[in-house]
Structure formats: structure tokens, C-alpha cells
Design a protein around this motif. Structure first.
Motif, PDB file in Angstrom:
ATOM      1  N   ILE A 381      -3.978  87.946  46.199  1.00 12.34           N
ATOM      2  CA  ILE A 381      -3.344  89.137  45.605  1.00 12.34           C
ATOM      3  C   ILE A 381      -2.240  88.695  44.653  1.00 12.34           C
ATOM      4  O   ILE A 381      -1.795  87.531  44.665  1.00 12.34           O
ATOM      5  CB  ILE A 381      -2.734  90.074  46.680  1.00 12.34           C
ATOM      6  CG1 ILE A 381      -1.632  89.337  47.462  1.00 12.34           C
ATOM      7  CG2 ILE A 381      -3.802  90.638  47.598  1.00 12.34           C
ATOM      8  CD1 ILE A 381      -0.836  90.233  48.393  1.00 12.34           C
ATOM      9  N   ASN A 382      -1.787  89.628  43.825  1.00  8.81           N
ATOM     10  CA  ASN A 382      -0.569  89.410  43.049  1.00  8.81           C
ATOM     11  C   ASN A 382       0.635  89.516  43.972  1.00  8.81           C
ATOM     12  O   ASN A 382       0.613  90.272  44.954  1.00  8.81           O
ATOM     13  CB  ASN A 382      -0.430  90.463  41.951  1.00  8.81           C
ATOM     14  CG  ASN A 382      -1.549  90.403  40.943  1.00  8.81           C
ATOM     15  OD1 ASN A 382      -2.125  89.345  40.684  1.00  8.81           O
ATOM     16  ND2 ASN A 382      -1.884  91.548  40.360  1.00  8.81           N
ATOM     17  N   GLY A 383       1.691  88.795  43.676  1.00 13.14           N
ATOM     18  CA  GLY A 383       2.900  88.937  44.470  1.00 13.14           C
ATOM     19  C   GLY A 383       3.787  87.716  44.387  1.00 13.14           C
ATOM     20  O   GLY A 383       3.709  86.912  43.455  1.00 13.14           O
ATOM     21  N   ARG A 384       4.644  87.636  45.383  1.00 12.97           N
ATOM     22  CA  ARG A 384       5.605  86.540  45.456  1.00 12.97           C
ATOM     23  C   ARG A 384       5.432  85.808  46.781  1.00 12.97           C
ATOM     24  O   ARG A 384       5.193  86.438  47.818  1.00 12.97           O
ATOM     25  CB  ARG A 384       7.027  87.108  45.343  1.00 12.97           C
ATOM     26  CG  ARG A 384       8.107  86.053  45.141  1.00 12.97           C
ATOM     27  CD  ARG A 384       9.458  86.728  44.998  1.00 12.97           C
ATOM     28  NE  ARG A 384       9.519  87.524  43.787  1.00 12.97           N
ATOM     29  CZ  ARG A 384       9.862  87.062  42.585  1.00 12.97           C
ATOM     30  NH1 ARG A 384      10.152  85.773  42.438  1.00 12.97           N
ATOM     31  NH2 ARG A 384       9.918  87.861  41.542  1.00 12.97           N
ATOM     32  N   VAL A 385       5.532  84.485  46.731  1.00 13.45           N
ATOM     33  CA  VAL A 385       5.417  83.687  47.949  1.00 13.45           C
ATOM     34  C   VAL A 385       6.683  83.865  48.776  1.00 13.45           C
ATOM     35  O   VAL A 385       7.789  83.576  48.314  1.00 13.45           O
ATOM     36  CB  VAL A 385       5.211  82.198  47.608  1.00 13.45           C
ATOM     37  CG1 VAL A 385       5.160  81.358  48.896  1.00 13.45           C
ATOM     38  CG2 VAL A 385       3.938  82.006  46.795  1.00 13.45           C
ATOM     39  N   VAL A 386       6.530  84.382  50.003  1.00  6.65           N
ATOM     40  CA  VAL A 386       7.699  84.638  50.843  1.00  6.65           C
ATOM     41  C   VAL A 386       7.823  83.649  51.996  1.00  6.65           C
ATOM     42  O   VAL A 386       8.867  83.604  52.658  1.00  6.65           O
ATOM     43  CB  VAL A 386       7.672  86.083  51.382  1.00  6.65           C
ATOM     44  CG1 VAL A 386       7.797  87.082  50.245  1.00  6.65           C
ATOM     45  CG2 VAL A 386       6.401  86.352  52.189  1.00  6.65           C
ATOM     46  N   SER A 387       6.757  82.882  52.248  1.00  5.57           N
ATOM     47  CA  SER A 387       6.887  81.814  53.243  1.00  5.57           C
ATOM     48  C   SER A 387       5.873  80.721  52.937  1.00  5.57           C
ATOM     49  O   SER A 387       4.774  80.991  52.439  1.00  5.57           O
ATOM     50  CB  SER A 387       6.682  82.340  54.668  1.00  5.57           C
ATOM     51  OG  SER A 387       5.335  82.665  54.899  1.00  5.57           O
ATOM     52  N   VAL A 388       6.256  79.481  53.209  1.00  9.98           N
ATOM     53  CA  VAL A 388       5.390  78.298  53.052  1.00  9.98           C
ATOM     54  C   VAL A 388       5.357  77.623  54.417  1.00  9.98           C
ATOM     55  O   VAL A 388       6.391  77.168  54.924  1.00  9.98           O
ATOM     56  CB  VAL A 388       5.929  77.347  51.970  1.00  9.98           C
ATOM     57  CG1 VAL A 388       5.066  76.094  51.898  1.00  9.98           C
ATOM     58  CG2 VAL A 388       5.988  78.046  50.623  1.00  9.98           C
ATOM     59  N   ASP A 389       4.172  77.561  55.010  1.00 10.38           N
ATOM     60  CA  ASP A 389       4.053  77.084  56.390  1.00 10.38           C
ATOM     61  C   ASP A 389       3.306  75.767  56.513  1.00 10.38           C
ATOM     62  O   ASP A 389       2.930  75.360  57.620  1.00 10.38           O
ATOM     63  CB  ASP A 389       3.337  78.150  57.230  1.00 10.38           C
ATOM     64  CG  ASP A 389       4.046  79.489  57.180  1.00 10.38           C
ATOM     65  OD1 ASP A 389       5.259  79.534  57.449  1.00 10.38           O
ATOM     66  OD2 ASP A 389       3.399  80.508  56.825  1.00 10.38           O
ATOM     67  N   ALA A 390       3.052  75.086  55.404  1.00  8.95           N
ATOM     68  CA  ALA A 390       2.377  73.779  55.441  1.00  8.95           C
ATOM     69  C   ALA A 390       2.893  72.951  54.273  1.00  8.95           C
ATOM     70  O   ALA A 390       3.416  73.497  53.287  1.00  8.95           O
ATOM     71  CB  ALA A 390       0.871  73.940  55.367  1.00  8.95           C
ATOM     72  N   SER A 391       2.770  71.647  54.379  1.00  5.94           N
ATOM     73  CA  SER A 391       3.247  70.760  53.327  1.00  5.94           C
ATOM     74  C   SER A 391       2.105  69.858  52.856  1.00  5.94           C
ATOM     75  O   SER A 391       1.061  69.724  53.512  1.00  5.94           O
ATOM     76  CB  SER A 391       4.412  69.900  53.831  1.00  5.94           C
ATOM     77  OG  SER A 391       4.035  69.174  54.986  1.00  5.94           O
ATOM     78  N   GLU A 392       2.311  69.239  51.724  1.00  8.59           N
ATOM     79  CA  GLU A 392       1.277  68.398  51.120  1.00  8.59           C
ATOM     80  C   GLU A 392       0.899  67.252  52.063  1.00  8.59           C
ATOM     81  O   GLU A 392       1.769  66.597  52.643  1.00  8.59           O
ATOM     82  CB  GLU A 392       1.772  67.849  49.789  1.00  8.59           C
ATOM     83  CG  GLU A 392       0.712  67.066  49.032  1.00  8.59           C
ATOM     84  CD  GLU A 392       1.211  66.583  47.670  1.00  8.59           C
ATOM     85  OE1 GLU A 392       0.459  65.879  46.985  1.00  8.59           O
ATOM     86  OE2 GLU A 392       2.362  66.924  47.318  1.00  8.59           O
ATOM     87  N   GLY A 393      -0.410  67.043  52.219  1.00 14.79           N
ATOM     88  CA  GLY A 393      -0.918  65.984  53.084  1.00 14.79           C
ATOM     89  C   GLY A 393      -1.098  66.397  54.525  1.00 14.79           C
ATOM     90  O   GLY A 393      -1.678  65.646  55.331  1.00 14.79           O
ATOM     91  N   GLU A 394      -0.606  67.557  54.911  1.00  9.01           N
ATOM     92  CA  GLU A 394      -0.688  68.002  56.303  1.00  9.01           C
ATOM     93  C   GLU A 394      -2.130  68.376  56.657  1.00  9.01           C
ATOM     94  O   GLU A 394      -2.859  68.939  55.838  1.00  9.01           O
ATOM     95  CB  GLU A 394       0.235  69.197  56.511  1.00  9.01           C
ATOM     96  CG  GLU A 394       0.298  69.694  57.949  1.00  9.01           C
ATOM     97  CD  GLU A 394       1.276  70.850  58.108  1.00  9.01           C
ATOM     98  OE1 GLU A 394       1.206  71.520  59.159  1.00  9.01           O
ATOM     99  OE2 GLU A 394       2.095  71.093  57.197  1.00  9.01           O
ATOM    100  N   PHE A 395      -2.528  68.043  57.889  1.00  2.00           N
ATOM    101  CA  PHE A 395      -3.846  68.437  58.372  1.00  2.00           C
ATOM    102  C   PHE A 395      -3.752  69.890  58.839  1.00  2.00           C
ATOM    103  O   PHE A 395      -2.906  70.239  59.670  1.00  2.00           O
ATOM    104  CB  PHE A 395      -4.287  67.528  59.521  1.00  2.00           C
ATOM    105  CG  PHE A 395      -5.639  67.877  60.073  1.00  2.00           C
ATOM    106  CD1 PHE A 395      -6.796  67.521  59.390  1.00  2.00           C
ATOM    107  CD2 PHE A 395      -5.757  68.588  61.262  1.00  2.00           C
ATOM    108  CE1 PHE A 395      -8.041  67.857  59.895  1.00  2.00           C
ATOM    109  CE2 PHE A 395      -7.004  68.920  61.763  1.00  2.00           C
ATOM    110  CZ  PHE A 395      -8.155  68.548  61.084  1.00  2.00           C
TER     111      PHE A 395
END
Length: 575
Positions: A381-395
Motif C-alpha cells: 500500500i501507499n503510506g509511511r513505514v512506522v516500524s522496522v522489525d528485521a535487519s539486513e542479513g537476518e534470517f
């Protein structure tokens, strides 16, 4: 000057209380009249008495005889402007004979008497000749005592020029009749004097009483409710991986961060499956999920079709007066929810389809990211990211959320209505809201804000005994944050041009609403009121007052006490 006084047997304690504020100047004098003007001040002689002190009981007796045989006739004039109130008393004017104009000047902004500074009396006779008389200072606080001489009989125009704060205010008096002889003045009709409760100017100045005019204005009765901001259905999305794998960033940039804006279909991340040998299993899993999504789409389509049929049926019955407006609104809300569910299912299918297409274009020997194929992860959807629950390289696994995207360009305001007030809610009337910390900054929901009424719920919460009242409002600046508590004011009745008074003007007496009207400078009248809508600081007046009349808004209780006091004189005061 004769004035009718209202008196009631209210008890000696009330009389004692009245005697405190009826003394206006606080100056000790055994020979003061009821206005507190000492009789031994010759410049304050009453307009209807000779300009000399009353020296003995015999003099008072003579004055009583004069009343019996015809006292000198006097006139009263009261004029209000935005800045000043003028209360003028004078004997009937005779040409070429000086007459004292006892002029009380009140500043309606400060409520104080004018204590210093000149007042210019501009007089224009019937022939057009104009004269001026400057009274440099008041004889005492608020009272000017000019001796004016009119050179010819007829109707004279009188204006007062009052300088204040580098401005000059002009107050026009009604035309003043001037008689040719004393005999003509003595046989002229008695000027009408207002009858009512006497409350002297000095008493008004002492307590800083205030009046305001009765006027018309739009007025609405409101219900105050607690509300909260909710997202629209389909405007909050959790981004999850389609299969197990390692999260990597897109080739052209980093992973999204909190606060980043995204658009539907935008590439936000890449997913490396656990092993290249699992391509066939991965493709099969994607096919299965795509099929499941297809089933969800069919279910959502069926639900939407059912909702559309229900809406059409409800609207048809409404036109036949077999359904209510509320039932139509509920059907419309259900239809919109079904449409939002279908849109979400289709967006999810597009995401799986894109991942499957990307996977099938990558042969097993393809070497991006250490030789393993990657799957795209796109914003649904269109919108704004309000939370990031994973990081690069994470399984990551399919049951783990990677990002949360929220679209708050349009939000819902949900208020809770007590069951006892449900019958008062009218969707056709307006509603406003106030944000925390800004209770006076009301913003419209329905009127002028492109918002709209959505739903008045049919189910009562068993714990709170309330039902939801939902509005949809645009939120272009993002100030309405999801979960924000706010206050909602819902109009329950409305009067476009109501006759209103401030609530401070209303005095409760034995369960009845009373107001005190200022008839003239020192004359007041008690009025019984019938009230309608009450909201904010105003009340609608259905009967008891007329537009333009002035009601006491500060000091009304003191006027009420004056109406029951036996120490207020019936014949005014001396100057």
C-alpha cells in the motif's frame, strides 16, 4: 424624578448586607443622601432640586410640599456605544437659561467611571448655529456637571466628544427639546422615566457591573464525547516474507527506515531463500500461497457481492420507508469494509505473483548475491513505514513481520456514545474535535473539512455501555495520529438565528431562570426567562427578552439584592 422600587420582606440580614454596598464612596458623612453624595457639596445639587444644600427638616418638608404641588420636571437619557455608556439627567431646558446636565460617563471596556480628562459638549440649534462647551474634568469620578445655555427654543442636537488613548469618541444624544419660557416648560408633558429596580451608578462602578446586548447568533447544543483516532480498513499493512530466507537490501538502496514514505508496488527489500537447491520447493510453495490468495480473493468477492446486494436492498426499503437512515449507513459501512478486504487480497496476490515471476526468471546457476536467487518484497500500500522489525542479513520466516506501513492521509475518528444519549445523535448535524492541549482550537469534522459521518454502531459494549460513533476525516498534515485521544463535540440540536444571552447573565431563583435588564442608567427590570439550547457560554432565549436589550452579565446578583433592599431611595439622589 419618580421611580418605582421593588421591595420584598427578605429578612434583616439581607437589608444589612445591602447597606454595605449601597454606600458608594465609603466617605463618612452623617448628612449623605442615598447615593452617597454629601448634601454639603453644592456642585452636586439634584437636577430636580435647587442648587443649594438642604439644611433642615423644615427644608425637607418644604420639598415634600413642592412634590405635592408639582416638582420641577426632569429628563433622563441613556446612550450606549461600543466604548462608553452615558447617563444624563437634566431639568427641562429653557432658552437662554443655564441648565445643568448631570452626565455620568462609564468606560464599557474597563467598567470604571471616567476619572479625568475633558468632555466637549457640541450643541447645534434649529437654525444650524453650533456651540461648544468644554468641561475640563469630572466634578467627581464619572460625573461631569456642565452648565449649558441654549440660545433659541426648538430641538437641539447634542454630541459629546470624549478623547481617550489618542482617539476621539463621539457619542450622539437624542434631540433635546428647549422651551421658550419657564411657563411653557412647566406645562410641557412629563418626560417618561423608566420604572424598575434602582441601582445607582456609584454602586455599579463600585462592583464593576457589566451589561451586554441581547443579540442573535447561530447556536447549537453539543454532546461532549471521548474519541480516538483509528486507521481506515486496508490502510495498515504488515510486510512479511513469502518464504524462509535471509533479508537483503535492494540493489539501488538500503532497507526502509522508520518514517520513510513508500508507494504501492515499491521494492523495499530482497529475500534470499535458504538454498539454491530449494528453488523447485520454493516455486511450489509460492504457487500454493498464490492459490490460497486466489481463494481469499474469491471469498472477498463473494462478500463484496453480498454486501452490494444488501446495500441495494436496504436502500430500496429505505425509499419505501421500511428501513432507517441508520440501517442504510450500516450497510454502506459493511460494503466499504468488504471492498477494502478485496483490495488487500488482490494486493497480496500481486506480491506473490511478482515473487513467482522473479523466481522463474532466475536459473539455478544465476549468481546474484553469492549465486543464490532472490525474491522481491514490495510495499502492498501507499503510506509511511512506522516500524522496522528485521535487519539486513537476518534470517526471517513467513510468520515474522518485516515492516509495518501505515497510510494516515485519511483516518477514522471513533467516539463512544453513552447509551442514554444515543437518541440525541443526528448524523445530519455537524461535529468538531479538539486535540489534547488545545481545548479551544475546535476543528470541524463534517462542515468545511470534507469529512463525513460513517456509522453509529448498533451494538452496545457491555462493559462501558457505549456504542461507537465513527467519522472519516482527511489528515493531510498527519496531526491525527493513530491511537490519539481527543475530545469530540457532536451537535444534537441547532438554531440558525437564536436569540442568546451569556450564561453569566442568568440568575437561578427557586428553579427559575432570571435576568436583569438595564432599562436606563440606573433603572433595571427583572425578567423571567424561558431558555432553549445551552452550549458553551451562551443560552438560547425563547421568551423574556428582546433583541437589543441590555442584560447584566456581571453583578446580576447585586442587582437582585438591590431589588429586595429597603434602603434604596425611591427618589434617586442629589448631586
Amino acid at each position: 424624578m419618580k421611580r418605582r422600587i421593588y421591595r420584598h420582606g427578605f429578612g434583616l440580614w439581607i437589608i444589612a448586607l445591602i447597606s454595605v454596598f449601597s454606600c458608594t464612596s465609603g466617605e463618612p458623612s452623617a448628612r449623605s443622601d442615598a447615593r452617597g453624595h454629601p448634601h454639603d457639596e453644592p456642585e452636586h445639587a439634584h437636577a430636580d432640586a435647587p442648587a443649594h444644600p438642604q439644611e433642615s427638616a423644615d427644608d425637607h418638608a418644604e420639598e415634600g410640599n413642592a412634590h405635592e404641588h408639582g416638582e420641577q420636571k426632569t429628563a433622563q437619557v441613556t446612550v450606549w456605544t461600543d466604548r462608553f455608556e452615558l447617563f444624563v439627567e437634566h431639568a427641562l431646558a429653557v432658552a437662554k437659561t443655564p441648565v445643568r446636565f448631570i452626565t455620568h460617563v462609564t468606560d464599557l471596556v474597563t467598567l470604571h467611571p471616567r476619572r479625568e480628562g475633558p468632555v466637549t459638549f457640541v450643541m447645534q440649534g434649529p437654525s444650524g448655529e453650533q456651540r461648544e462647551h468644554v468641561e475640563e474634568n469630572p466634578a467627581r469620578a464619572g460625573i461631569y456637571l456642565p452648565e449649558l445655555t441654549f440660545l433659541e427654543p426648538g430641538a437641539w442636537k447634542i454630541s459629546l466628544r470624549i478623547p481617550l488613548d489618542d482617539q476621539e469618541f463621539i457619542v450622539d444624544l437624542p434631540p433635546t427639546p428647549v422651551y421658550a419660557t419657564e411657563h411653557e416648560a412647566a406645562h410641557a408633558p412629563e418626560p417618561a422615566a423608566p420604572e424598575g429596580i434602582t441601582f445607582l451608578k456609584e454602586q455599579q462602578w463600585k462592583i464593576l457591573s457589566k451589561t451586554d446586548s441581547v443579540r442573535r447568533r447561530p447556536l447549537s447544543e453539543e454532546l461532549r464525547l471521548a474519541g480516538v483516532i483509528r486507521p481506515l480498513p486496508g490502510k495498515r499493512a504488515l510486510v512479511t516474507p513469502p518464504v524462509e530466507g535471509h533479508l537483503t537490501r535492494p540493489a539501488d538502496g538500503p532497507l526502509p527506515f522508520i518514517g520513510d514514505s513508500v508507494v504501492e508496488g515499491q521494492l523495499v527489500a530482497l529475500l534470499q531463500p535458504v538454498a539454491a537447491s530449494a528453488l523447485q520447493a520454493l516455486a511450489l510453495e509460492l504457487d500454493v500461497k498464490s492459490a490460497e490468495t486466489e481463494a481469499s480473493i474469491r471469498e472477498a468477492q463473494a462478500a463484496l457481492e453480498k454486501a452490494n446486494q444488501s446495500l441495494d436492498r436496504t436502500r430500496g426499503l429505505y425509499e419505501k420507508k421500511a428501513k432507517s437512515v441508520k440501517e442504510v449507513e450500516e450497510a454502506e459501512f459493511a460494503q466499504r469494509q468488504a471492498a477494502a478486504a478485496l483490495d488487500a487480497a488482490r494486493a497480496l496476490k500481486r506480491s506473490y505473483h511478482a515473487a513467482t515471476s522473479e523466481l522463474r526468471t532466475k536459473p539455478a546457476s544465476s549468481p546474484p548475491h553469492d549465486g543464490a536467487p532472490v525474491l522481491p518484497i514490495r510495499a502492498p500500500i501507499n503510506g509511511r513505514v512506522v516500524s522496522v522489525d528485521a535487519s539486513e542479513g537476518e534470517f526471517v520466516r513467513p510468520d515474522k513481520s518485516l515492516f509495518t506501513i501505515l497510510d494516515v492521509s485519511v483516518v477514522l475518528i471513533e467516539a463512544r456514545v453513552p447509551e442514554s444519549d444515543l437518541a440525541r445523535i443526528r448524523p445530519d448535524l455537524g461535529a468538531t474535535y479538539a486535540l489534547p492541549g488545545a481545548p479551544n482550537g475546535l476543528k470541524p469534522i463534517v462542515d468545511g473539512n470534507k469529512g463525513r459521518f460513517v456509522l453509529l454502531g448498533s451494538e452496545i459494549d457491555s462493559a462501558t455501555r457505549t456504542a461507537p460513533l465513527i467519522y472519516e476525516v482527511p489528515n493531510p498534515d498527519g496531526l491525527l495520529r493513530i491511537g490519539l485521544a481527543l475530545t469530540v463535540f457532536v451537535e444534537t440540536s441547532k438554531a440558525e438565528e437564536a436569540l442568546v444571552v451569556p450564561l453569566s447573565a442568568i440568575v437561578e431563583e427557586e428553579g427559575r431562570a432570571i435576568a436583569y435588564v438595564q432599562l436606563a442608567g440606573e433603572a433595571f427590570e427583572r425578567r423571567d426567562l424561558t431558555l432553549g439550547i445551552r452550549t458553551g457560554n451562551f443560552a438560547q432565549v425563547l421568551s423574556g427578552l428582546n433583541e437589543g436589550e441590555r442584560v447584566v452579565t456581571e453583578g446580576a446578583y447585586a442587582v437582585r439584592l438591590a431589588s429586595v433592599s429597603s434602603v434604596i431611595p425611591a427618589h434617586g439622589h442629589a448631586h
